[in-house]
Every structure is written in structure tokens, then in C-alpha cells.
Design an enzyme around this catalytic site. Structure first.
Site, PDB file in Angstrom:
ATOM      1  N   HIS A   1       0.976  -1.153  -0.008  1.00 11.11           N
ATOM      2  CA  HIS A   1       0.055   0.048  -0.036  1.00 11.11           C
ATOM      3  C   HIS A   1       0.634   1.222  -0.141  1.00 11.11           C
ATOM      4  O   HIS A   1       0.746   2.201  -0.808  1.00 11.11           O
ATOM      5  CB  HIS A   1      -0.941   0.007   1.389  1.00 11.11           C
ATOM      6  CG  HIS A   1      -1.940   1.191   1.405  1.00 11.11           C
ATOM      7  ND1 HIS A   1      -3.278   1.097   0.865  1.00 11.11           N
ATOM      8  CD2 HIS A   1      -1.434   2.404   1.736  1.00 11.11           C
ATOM      9  CE1 HIS A   1      -3.668   2.462   1.253  1.00 11.11           C
ATOM     10  NE2 HIS A   1      -2.859   3.169   1.715  1.00 11.11           N
ATOM     11  N   GLU A   2       1.773   1.487   0.759  1.00  9.34           N
ATOM     12  CA  GLU A   2       2.642   2.575   1.032  1.00  9.34           C
ATOM     13  C   GLU A   2       3.389   2.731  -0.236  1.00  9.34           C
ATOM     14  O   GLU A   2       4.036   3.870  -0.476  1.00  9.34           O
ATOM     15  CB  GLU A   2       3.312   2.575   2.320  1.00  9.34           C
ATOM     16  CG  GLU A   2       2.654   2.616   3.545  1.00  9.34           C
ATOM     17  CD  GLU A   2       1.451   3.485   3.578  1.00  9.34           C
ATOM     18  OE1 GLU A   2       1.427   4.633   3.031  1.00  9.34           O
ATOM     19  OE2 GLU A   2       0.448   3.537   4.239  1.00  9.34           O
TER      20      GLU A   2
ATOM     21  N   HIS B   1       2.024   4.461  -2.906  1.00  8.08           N
ATOM     22  CA  HIS B   1       1.813   5.810  -2.477  1.00  8.08           C
ATOM     23  C   HIS B   1       3.286   6.379  -2.820  1.00  8.08           C
ATOM     24  O   HIS B   1       3.707   7.434  -3.792  1.00  8.08           O
ATOM     25  CB  HIS B   1       1.614   6.287  -1.001  1.00  8.08           C
ATOM     26  CG  HIS B   1       0.426   6.318  -0.490  1.00  8.08           C
ATOM     27  ND1 HIS B   1      -0.831   6.871  -1.382  1.00  8.08           N
ATOM     28  CD2 HIS B   1      -0.320   5.482   0.153  1.00  8.08           C
ATOM     29  CE1 HIS B   1      -1.883   6.615  -0.521  1.00  8.08           C
ATOM     30  NE2 HIS B   1      -1.596   5.939   0.402  1.00  8.08           N
TER      31      HIS B   1
ATOM     32  N   GLU C   1      -4.389   7.875  -3.116  1.00  7.33           N
ATOM     33  CA  GLU C   1      -5.008   6.484  -2.609  1.00  7.33           C
ATOM     34  C   GLU C   1      -5.166   5.484  -3.750  1.00  7.33           C
ATOM     35  O   GLU C   1      -5.211   4.262  -3.708  1.00  7.33           O
ATOM     36  CB  GLU C   1      -6.243   6.921  -1.598  1.00  7.33           C
ATOM     37  CG  GLU C   1      -6.737   5.630  -1.006  1.00  7.33           C
ATOM     38  CD  GLU C   1      -5.705   5.409   0.284  1.00  7.33           C
ATOM     39  OE1 GLU C   1      -4.603   5.899   0.488  1.00  7.33           O
ATOM     40  OE2 GLU C   1      -5.894   4.480   0.932  1.00  7.33           O
TER      41      GLU C   1
HETATM   42 ZN    ZN Z   1      -3.103   5.248   1.871  1.00  9.57          ZN
END
Ligand code: ZN
Length: 509
Positions: free
Chosen positions: A272-273, A276, A303
């Protein structure tokens, strides 16, 4: 020679914005340190540091000189003829006008209160003591209301909340968000009920296998490198709440968290990170240092990048076909009995749970809708601070069928309100909607993507995202970026279709 004078004005404007951005990056680095390294007793001094840097940044960004240079540039047709420069000036104007509405004293108070409130929240959450945090919550709600009043010339009602939302999601209106959320909710509620009653429930054994944390860290770093996250221009560390901080060009900080028995969670957070982080690394920060064209289009677009890698990639069968042999080697004997299919099914379990950050990708959106509704009620004043725990618990009961045993697992669980961020939560589900729509477009463009993922090849996928999303920065508003990348405006159908397909595969429903 008006043309050359305005070229000089543009150069000077860029120089000033670069200084403002340097102050922002100092703030970001201090914020990263606060969450990863700082000893608890450093909190009051850190609050002072952050408040001072925020105030300096605000003073610089609202300086009359910025306004004068900006006006000169806006009057120059030759500058505006370059579409990217025109977009840059449009966004500089937006930032300048918004910032000018906020008194420096309010900006300083906001930053200082947010920092202190986060520390008060950490203690209150540990003891599950809502009463101890309530005065801070009252203060951050009040500060947000004052900020929204500045943005709206003393507006009221839904205009206040829209002004807060606009900070994270430029141009978004709560009413539009509500309408797409309502459509999504209508599809999710029966889907979740159907899955709960399905005969074949995936085994969560992979979430109970003990794996030493250093081995999990090694696997995380391996995956990061293969995805295309540049570790020479970024780091991965540990924090209670995983996050990504695009501190500066060449310096993107990711965090994740580990538990010995939940290695797939640490990996999901890392993916997830990393999503980003790869967006931050793909923004043209060296070409447009400190300028809007080097910044993310919106939080929901940010996101969309994290959700796409975490969910569409990291919860696909092909991903586990590729990773499982590596995981067996790196993570050790406790994982040897798991097949790629075991992991695929385990990470796609749907379960009603109390904690948003632990929620699966289907029920997650119900957690967001709950927060979106409650924070609007807090800002409008329809919901009193003291009534928040009861309102929260009622909603969890009706939406998820669960009893909230304590506020730590209820309304005290998230960092967003303590850090004074109201208008933020909706961007998580908006981002998930964008991710699904981008994924449909990517699948049309890259026919053999599943085979590539099964071989651990992510270059074409990252290249598509760089080309269609990352390199544009704030050149287009989120909705327009979506239309250009996918050929259609944001729609709930791709996410609903994606989740239906997933649940059919995993649950046979
Ligand atoms: Zn996030």
C-alpha cells in the site's frame, strides 16, 4: 520588453515557491521523525518546531510579492500559451487564494494543536479513555470550523464541510461523494451478507503462522525493489500507523508495521505505502521543484495508487504464484505448508471487524462511510462531541452487526481526527473507486498483465501509471485525470464489478 520581464517574473515566482516547498519538506521530515524515532518526552518541543515551520511557510506562501508576480504571469499570453505553465499558474492561484484566507495565527494554532492533540490521543487510546480526549476533539473540530469559515467567508451548513473536503480533494462536493457512496453501499451490503453465509470460508491459517520480523522485513524490501520503488531515493521503516511521506525529490519515506503472526498484513501495508511512494517518485519534482505540477492531483488519486498495488496486484492469484516460492525461502519453515492458492484465498477473506485498518477490501468501505457521515455531523454541530461514542457504536451495530467493546476499538481508533484532518476519510473510498476504474483501463491496454505479474514483472504496469497518472502532477483535476486515463468519469460500477468477481472466485457466491 514585457515578454522577458514576465519570464523573469515566472522564474522569480518559481524560486519563491521552491523556498515554500523547502519549508514544507522540513515539516514533513519532522513529522516523519515524530512518528518513527522521536522519544515521547520530545513531544512539546516538536509541537513548537512544527508550529513555527508551518507559520513561516504560511507567511512565505501568502507574501504580497507572490501575489504580484503571479498577477504579472497571469497577464502574459505567451506564458499561458504553454499548457503546462498555464496549469501550473492556475494551481498556484488556487493555493495562494486559499492560503491568503487563513490568518497566520490560525495556521500556527492549528499545527500546534494537531501535534499536541495527537499525543493526547495516543495516551487516551491506550487507556481507552474517550473523556480524556474529548476536550482535544472539541478543539480540533472548532479549529476546523474556523478554518472552513475563513475559506467560505463565514459560510455555514454543508458549505463548511465542502471547504474542508476541498483541501484534500479539490473540487469535490460532499453531496456528490454521498451519491456515489450510496450506490456503492447498496451493492456492498447484500454482497457482504451473502459472503457471510457462504459454505466455503477461506482458511486464515497463514495469518497465524509465526514468522520472525527480520524475515518479514527482508521479504518487504525484496518486493519493494521488484515493484519498482527506488530504495536509493526512499526508505522503509516501522511505525504504529503505516504511512508514506514524500519528503522531497529523492527522499520518499515509507513505514509499515509487523506482528510475528500476521506476515500478510505487514506485506499488504508495505504494498500500500509503496503505491503511494512510487507515485511520489514518479511526480516531476526535479522538473518543477516545489510547484503544483510536481504535486499529487488529490488525496484520492494518491490513494488510488496505493489501493491498486495493495489490492488489485497484491490480492491477485498471479501475485501469490510469483511470490510464494520466494516467501517460502525468506520466511522459513512455518510458511512451507502454504500454497499460492492458500495465500490468495486467505488475503481475500471478507470479515466484519471493528478496526478500519485491519478491514478487508470489501467491508473497508463501510468503515469509511461511517466516518464520512459522523464527521460531517461533528462539523455541522448536529452531533455533539460527548455523543460521538454512542453514535459510533450504533452505526457499527447496524452496519457491521458488531458490538464495540471499548472506545479504543471504536471512535478512538483512527489518527485522522486527532491530527485535525476532517474531510480526509472519504478520499480512501474515492481512491479505491479510482483504482478499480484505472485497473479496468490497464487490463484493456496490457492484455498479458496477469502473466507478467505471475513472473514478478511490474515494469509495464508502473510505466502505464507513470504515463497516465504520475507525470501529470496537478495538471488536471482528479475527475479530468480519470477521464483522460480511463475514457470515462468516475463511476461505482468498476469497483462493484471487481469485488463481485473477486468474491465469486473466492467464495463461489
Ligand atoms: Zn493510503
Amino acid at each position: 520588453m514585457p515578454m522577458s520581464r514576465n519570464r523573469d517574473a515566472y522564474a522569480e515566482l518559481q524560486r519563491l515557491l521552491r523556498e515554500v516547498d523547502t519549508l514544507r519538506s522540513i515539516q514533513a521530515t519532522l513529522g516523519w521523525d515524530q512518528e518513527t524515532m522521536m522519544p515521547p518526552a520530545g513531544a512539546p518541543a516538536r509541537a513548537e518546531q512544527l508550529a513555527l515551520v508551518a507559520a513561516l511557510g504560511h507567511e512565505r506562501s501568502t507574501d504580497e510579492r507572490v501575489g504580484a508576480l503571479l498577477a504579472e504571469c497571469e497577464a502574459d499570453a505567451t506564458l499561458l500559451a504553454d499548457e503546462r505553465v498555464a496549469a501550473n499558474l492556475r494551481e498556484i492561484r488556487r493555493d495562494y487564494d486559499r492560503a491568503r484566507r487563513l490568518p497566520t495565527a490560525l495556521v500556527r494554532e492549528f499545527a500546534e494543536t494537531a501535534s499536541l492533540s495527537m499525543n493526547a490521543w495516543k495516551e487516551a487510546r491506550q487507556r481507552s479513555d474517550f473523556a480524556a480526549f474529548a476536550p482535544w476533539l472539541a478543539k480540533v473540530v472548532e479549529l476546523n470550523r474556523r478554518k472552513a469559515e475563513c475559506y467560505t467567508d463565514g459560510g455555514s451548513g454543508s458549505a463548511l464541510y465542502d471547504a474542508l473536503l476541498d483541501e484534500y480533494e479539490p473540487g469535490a462536493r460532499a453531496a456528490d461523494v454521498e451519491s456515489i457512496f450510496t450506490e456503492l453501499r447498496g451493492a456492498l451490503v447484500p454482497m457482504i451478507a451473502e459472503v457471510a453465509g457462504a459454505a466455503a470460508q477461506p482458511d486464515d491459517a497463514p495469518f497465524r503462522a509465526a514468522v520472525p520480523i527480520p524475515a518479514q522485513q527482508e521479504l518487504g524490501r525484496f518486493v519493494l525493489e521488484r515493484l519498482g520503488f527506488d530504495l536509493m531515493a526512499g526508505r522503509l521503516d516501522t511505525s504504529t500507523h503505516p504511512f508514506c511521506e514524500g519528503a522531497a525529490a529523492g527522499d520518499t519515506r515509507l513505514t509499515t508495521r509487523y506482528a510475528e503472526t500476521r506476515f500478510p498484513d505487514a506485506l499488504s501495508s508495505t504494498l500500500h505505502e509503496a503505491g503511494h511512494g512510487m507515485y511520489e517518485q514518479g511526480l516531476p519534482k526535479r522538473e518543477f521543484p516545489g510547484q503544483p505540477l510536481a504535486q499529487s492531483a488529490s488525496l484520492s488519486i494518491h490513494e488510488s495508487q496505493s489501493r491498486l498495488w495493495e489490492n488489485m496486484v497484491g490480492r491477485s492469484p498471479e501475485f501469490w504464484q510469483w511470490l510464494m516460492p520466494v516467501a517460502h525461502r525468506v520466511l522459513g519453515a512455518s510458511t512451507h505448508r502454504f500454497s499460492p492458492d492458500d495465500l490468495y484465498r486467505a488475503v481475500n477473506r471478507v470479515e466484519r471487524t471493528l478496526i478500519r485498518v485491519d478491514a478487508d477490501e470489501t467491508t473497508y468501505n463501510l468503515h469509511i462511510m461511517l466516518r464520512f457521515d459522523l464527521e460531517r455531523a461533528l462539523i455541522s454541530g448536529d452531533l455533539a462531541i460527548a455523543d460521538l461514542p454512542a453514535a459510533w457504536n450504533d452505526r457499527v451495530r447496524s452496519d457491521l452487526g458488531l458490538e464495540v467493546p471499548d472506545d479504543a476499538r471504536g471512535c478512538l481508533q483512527d489518527i485522522h481526527w486527532p491530527m485535525a484532518a476532517f474531510g480526509y476519510f472519504a478520499t480512501y473510498t474515492l481512491g479505491t473507486l479510482y483504482a478499480a476504474q484505472l485497473w479496468d483501463a490497464i487490463r484493456r491496454d496490457l492484455a498479458d498483465l496477469p502473466d507478467q505479474i505471475a513472473r514478478g514483472e511490474f515494469g509495464a504496469l508502473l510505466g502505464w501509471l507513470r504515463e497516465n497518472v504520475h507525470r501529470h502532477g496537478r495538471r488536471y483535476p482528479a475527475g479530468e485525470l480519470c477521464r483522460r486515463a480511463t475514457g470515462a468519469p468516475l463511476d461505482a460500477a468498476p469497483l462493484i464489478g471487481y469485488l463481485r468477481g473477486k468474491l465469486a472466485a473466492v467464495y463461489g457466491v
